[in-house]
Design an enzyme around this catalytic site. Structure first.
Site, PDB file in Angstrom:
ATOM      1  N   PHE A   1       0.831  -1.219   0.000  1.00 24.51           N
ATOM      2  CA  PHE A   1       0.000   0.000   0.000  1.00 24.51           C
ATOM      3  C   PHE A   1       0.857   1.256   0.000  1.00 24.51           C
ATOM      4  CE2 PHE A   1      -2.024  -3.471   2.405  1.00 24.51           C
ATOM      5  CZ  PHE A   1      -2.927  -3.850   1.426  1.00 24.51           C
TER       6      PHE A   1
ATOM      7  N   GLY B   1      -5.092   2.343 -14.212  1.00 33.35           N
ATOM      8  CA  GLY B   1      -4.796   1.672 -12.945  1.00 33.35           C
ATOM      9  C   GLY B   1      -6.022   1.572 -12.064  1.00 33.35           C
TER      10      GLY B   1
ATOM     11  N   LEU C   1      -8.831  -5.778 -16.990  1.00 36.77           N
ATOM     12  CA  LEU C   1      -8.084  -6.871 -17.611  1.00 36.77           C
ATOM     13  C   LEU C   1      -8.360  -8.230 -16.983  1.00 36.77           C
ATOM     14  CD1 LEU C   1      -4.684  -5.000 -18.084  1.00 36.77           C
ATOM     15  CD2 LEU C   1      -6.619  -5.158 -19.672  1.00 36.77           C
TER      16      LEU C   1
ATOM     17  N   GLN D   1      -9.543  -5.788  -5.978  1.00 31.52           N
ATOM     18  CA  GLN D   1      -8.792  -4.553  -5.724  1.00 31.52           C
ATOM     19  C   GLN D   1      -9.710  -3.378  -5.428  1.00 31.52           C
ATOM     20  OE1 GLN D   1      -5.063  -3.287  -7.413  1.00 31.52           O
ATOM     21  NE2 GLN D   1      -5.251  -4.855  -8.967  1.00 31.52           N
TER      22      GLN D   1
ATOM     23  N   GLY E   1      -5.631   0.107  -8.596  1.00 32.12           N
ATOM     24  CA  GLY E   1      -5.245  -0.249  -7.233  1.00 32.12           C
ATOM     25  C   GLY E   1      -5.594   0.803  -6.200  1.00 32.12           C
ATOM     26  N   GLU E   2      -5.763   2.033  -6.631  1.00 29.16           N
ATOM     27  CA  GLU E   2      -5.928   3.106  -5.656  1.00 29.16           C
ATOM     28  C   GLU E   2      -7.268   3.814  -5.718  1.00 29.16           C
ATOM     29  OE1 GLU E   2      -1.697   4.977  -5.023  1.00 29.16           O
ATOM     30  OE2 GLU E   2      -1.778   3.835  -6.870  1.00 29.16           O
TER      31      GLU E   2
END
Ligand code: FES
Ligand code: FES
Lengths: 693, 194
Positions: free
Chosen positions: A232, A652, A580, A588, A654-655
């Site tokens: 993280f 992205g 994807l 996530q 992840g965040e």
């Protein structure tokens, strides 16, 4: 023709190892004769070590050595001052490591560390951040290389003359990453060659840093990060554990493991710096923003300038002709802050999206509509067109699924129930990487890249990308990741991993396909391979403003007796290019939203002014969400066809899940209770104290 | 037992031994005679003396549940137990949950391990062994009629407690997951109940 596997909900390749316990993490590599290290943290917030008495420690059974600034190996000066451990007697903050005990067993090392006597010349310290701190200044850049201050138009005047105004201060406390696997490293030397197993988000960077510090050629250092128990952001770059383990191994001639005790982590692995926000929004009666001013004050340590870029999202979100964003940072005697999931966006969007909710209330307007009314044509700060932006679609889709239209607050016994919304945004970041792809005579393909799997499932998604690029079934593709002797790659951070690595993998596979097309006869015994390097391509300037967007909807119940806030429903809709792997992507998003729930309700650290220490230094006092805190979380996405990203068309993920969650929850609490809280987390004591009920 | 091992391993044994005691533990069905430093926790014994690294160390202070294993069928935070106090106990770690494959030649995941895979009930995997052991312990507790904070107080005592999602959440709250896999862990546990 092989059907496409990109996007499919493919299972994690290392899943079986993880559920059966055979996956090995950094501290679990036990070379013969391995010994243990235990650090000694400073007990003053500022000062100088005057003496370290190691006699009692050395008498403890099993203790091999005690490293201090006097006898530790000399390192070359690092770029990151937090890695200059045991190099001089200065104590820049409480918890800074001042000695390291190495012993035969973990118990011996811990007992040895307890026996080390350190004397200090303490100095007055200051760890208290205020908005008007005299030491605060506007740095040149905030984290991420963003300019610290921007201004267009005349925001002050436009604000003063606007019909409807919001002027509000918000506070986000220091937050800790606390991945479940503590930072850990096992180091061993073979002559002048160093082998390290470490818990890192990117072992290429660890290799480079260690080679520099120990003055070794890069190929003399091998860094392995096969399985990583979360990061993280806190494992984005090397932390002191890996440097100390390598020093201790060099000094003792034995392999050494250093796994940081949980309570040591907050002081040495980075934290999300506290942010004090002032947000001013000026609008026309129809809701259109005329002025947006976001000012952020934050802290950094004495040894490293890190400025949480919390005002940056305001440069992208809404159409306001007059726009000012500014960061001020005050160096204090505190631990060095660093990356924590969505640095900048997470706290910044808490403030901005809370202020938008306040504006909607002031206007008597639906907060979803207010955001839609302020949708910009081009990126407000840069003037660039968006490569794709589906915030409005996320809001509308989320509102429909959440049944936003029927959101009237209600009461159930002592509970007040309300709902809230907030937008999410995260920039598209991508880094150059290298990869190789090989065709083996047995009909399989091998993709090699030093990507890292910190839990995102990178082995799996890279195999999917490769299979499609090669036009072969997924089962025929093997992936090797997580070792610095693989083709070098960027780190798993900034939600850039899959885009950066996938681009290189795609390129290598495309080249391999071309080679195979011209190859005749059987493959040579070593197979055929192709290499790719995306430098100059992945990092080329884009004429497009590229960001992922999303919308969060939350329903909360506030207990008017206890002040407890519970999330009853969380729903997120995201637009992040092509997804994807539907399976791992969902995990996530949910994971990010869960951390956002923690930021809203349970997570908060405080700097103790007298001791200069984080008061909440372990998992008993720093409350990461537990099972019972987390409701079922609904996640949806809108597929975007954006040709301006990378060969996979992905952004992205992840965040972005953590960005905006806390605002949606805070806005729901306001909807439920009529009370506007502007400081996180919304713990029962704080809710009770501010209660209008 | 033929496969009994006496470990005074160099890792455990090189330390000067003022306070050490011979202890027998049965771990995953296999007896181990160990000479143990009194300070050594069960977690460090299974990890460092027996190489069973499936039990994870997240905090070493009973705050995270990553180290959960079963002792005599009950779930425990193994970081909080001094191993010398467990002489004669039966310990099961995550490695001990797998069964023989149908052909007897390989490892067959426990149904709950399979459910974790099916549901993608983890990301980094570091909390996962603890979650799995804890859930197995929790299922046994519920079957034995142990109530939790969310059990209806009017439920007849001594009778098995049916586990809905709130019960599962409550009973697994000692196992932290920073990756936030919670909803899917609940799904996985429900799968093995159904
Ligand atoms: S390691 Fe035992 S509870 Fe955290
Ligand atoms: S899967 Fe990473 S902590 Fe639970």
């Amino acid at each position: 023709m092989v059907s496409t596997v990109v996007g499919a909900p493919v299972e994690r390749r290392e899943g079986l190892e993880k559920v059966t316990g055979s996956a090995r993490y950094a501290a679990e590599h036990a070379p013969p004769r391995r010994v243990w290290a235990w650090p000694v943290p400073a007990t003053v917030a500022r000062g100088t070590v005057t003496a370290v008495d190691t006699a009692a420690a050395m008498e403890q059974p099993g203790v091999l050595t005690v490293l201090t600034h006097r006898n530790a190996p000399r390192l070359a000066e690092p770029d990151d001052a937090t890695l200059a451990v045991l190099q001089n007697p200065r104590v820049p903050h409480r918890g800074w490591f001042v000695a390291l005990v190495v012993a035969e067993t973990l118990e011996d090392a811990r007992a040895g560390a307890a026996a080390v006597q350190v004397s200090y010349e303490p100095e007055e310290h200051d760890v208290s951040l205020t908005m008007t701190h005299p030491g605060a200044y506007v740095p040149e850049e905030a984290n991420g290389g963003y300019p610290a201050a921007t201004e267009q138009g005349d925001p002050e005047r436009a604000f003063a003359s606007s019909a409807v105004q919001v002027d509000a201060d918000y506070r986000v406390p220091p937050l800790h990453n606390h991945p479940m696997e503590p930072h850990a490293s096992t180091a061993q030397w073979d002559g002048d060659r160093l082998l390290v197993h470490t818990s890192s988000q990117g072992s290429t960077a660890v290799q480079t840093v260690l080679a520099g510090l120990f003055r070794l050629p890069e190929d003399g250092v091998t860094v392995v990060a096969e399985h990583v128990g979360g990061g993280f952001g806190s494992k984005g770059t090397p932390r002191p554990d890996v440097v100390l383990a390598a020093m201790a191994a060099r000094q003792t001639g034995r392999p050494v493991t250093l796994a940081l005790p949980r309570r040591h982590m907050p002081a040495v692995v980075g934290h999300r710096a506290p942010t004090l926000h002032r947000v001013r929004l000026g609008a026309e009666p129809d809701g259109r923003l005329t002025s947006l001013i976001h000012e952020v004050t934050t802290h950094t340590s004495r040894i490293k300038e890190f400025t949480e870029q919390a005002a940056v999202p305001a440069r992208t979100m809404y159409a306001a002709a007059h726009l000012r964003t500014v960061h001020r940072v005050a160096p204090l005697d505190v631990p060095s802050p660093s990356w924590m999931r969505a640095p900048g966006e997470a706290p910044g969007m808490y403030a901005l999206e809370s202020a938008m909710d306040e504006l909607a209330c002031a206007l008597g307007m639906d907060p979803v509509e207010l955001r839609i009314v302020n949708e910009p044509e081009t990126e407000p700060h840069s003037g660039k067109p968006f490569s794709s932006r589906h915030l409005v679609e996320c809001l509308r889709e989320g509102a429909r699924r959440f049944d936003w239209a029927h959101r009237a607050p209600r009461t159930a016994g002592p509970l007040r129930i309300g709902t809230g919304v907030a937008a999410a945004m995260y920039p598209v970041l991508v880094q150059p990487s290298t990869a190789s792809a090989g065709a083996c005579p047995d009909g399989t393909f091998l993709v090699r890249i030093n990507a890292t799997d910190i839990g995102t499932g990178s082995r799996t998604v890279l195999a999917q990308i490769a299979a499609d690029a090669l036009g072969v079934p997924l089962e025929r593709v093997r992936t090797e990741v997580g070792r610095s002797d693989l083709p070098s790659a960027s780190l798993a951070g900034g939600s850039s991993g899959t885009a950066s690595w996938g681009w290189a993998v795609h390129e290598a596979c495309t080249r391999l396909t071309a080679r195979l097309a011209t190859h005749t006869g059987p493959l040579p015994p070593d197979g055929l391979d192709a290499h790719a390097d995306t430098a100059g391509q992945a990092d080329a300037d884009s004429p497009w403003a590229r960001h992922a967007f999303g919308a969060h909807f939350a329903e909360v119940a506030v207990d008017t007796v206890t002040g407890e806030v519970r999330a009853r429903r969380l729903l997120g809709v995201f637009a992040a290019g092509h997804i994807l792997n539907a399976r791992t992507a969902r995990s996530q998003f949910v994971g990010g939203m869960t951390m956002g729930l923690g930021m809203a309700l349970t997570e908060g650290s405080t700097m103790d002014a007298a001791f200069g220490d984080f008061t909440q230094s372990d998992l008993a006092s720093y409350h990461v969400p537990a099972h019972a805190d987390v409701p079922d979380i609904e996640v949806h996405w809108i597929d975007e066809d954006d040709p301006h990203l990378n060969p996979m068309g992905s952004k992205g993920i992840g965040e972005i899940g953590i960005v905006g969650t806390a605002a949606a929850i805070g806005n729901a609490v306001h909807h439920a209770t009529g009370t506007r809280y502007r400081e996180l987390p919304l713990t029962p004591d704080r809710v009770r104290r501010g209660a209008g009920f | 037992m033929g496969d009994s091992q006496h470990l005074q391993g160099e890792r455990g044994g090189a330390s000067a031994s003022r306070h050490r005691t011979d202890t027998t533990l049965r771990v995953n069905g296999k007896p181990h005679q160990l000479t143990l430093d009194h300070r050594r926790t069960l977690l460090d014994v299974v990890r460092e003396d027996l190489g069973l690294y499936g039990a994870k160390k997240g905090c070493d202070h009973g705050q995270c549940g990553a180290c959960t294993v079963l002792v005599d069928g009950r779930r425990v935070n193994s970081c909080l137990l001094l191993a010398v106090t467990l002489d004669g106990s039966e310990v099961t770690t995550v490695e001990g949950l797998t069964g023989e494959g149908p052909t007897g030649d390989g490892e067959q995941p426990h149904p709950l391990q399979q459910a974790f895979l099916d549901r993608d009930a983890f990301q980094c995997g570091y909390c996962t062994p603890g979650q799995i052991c804890s859930a197995i312990g929790a299922l046994a507790e519920a079957a034995a009629g142990h109530p939790s904070r969310v059990t209806d107080p009017r439920a007849p005592s001594g009778r098995a407690v049916p586990l809905d999602r709130d019960e599962i959440r409550e009973r697994l709250s000692g196992n932290l997951c920073r990756c936030g896999a919670y909803p899917r862990i609940v799904d996985a546990v429900e799968d093995v109940i159904a």
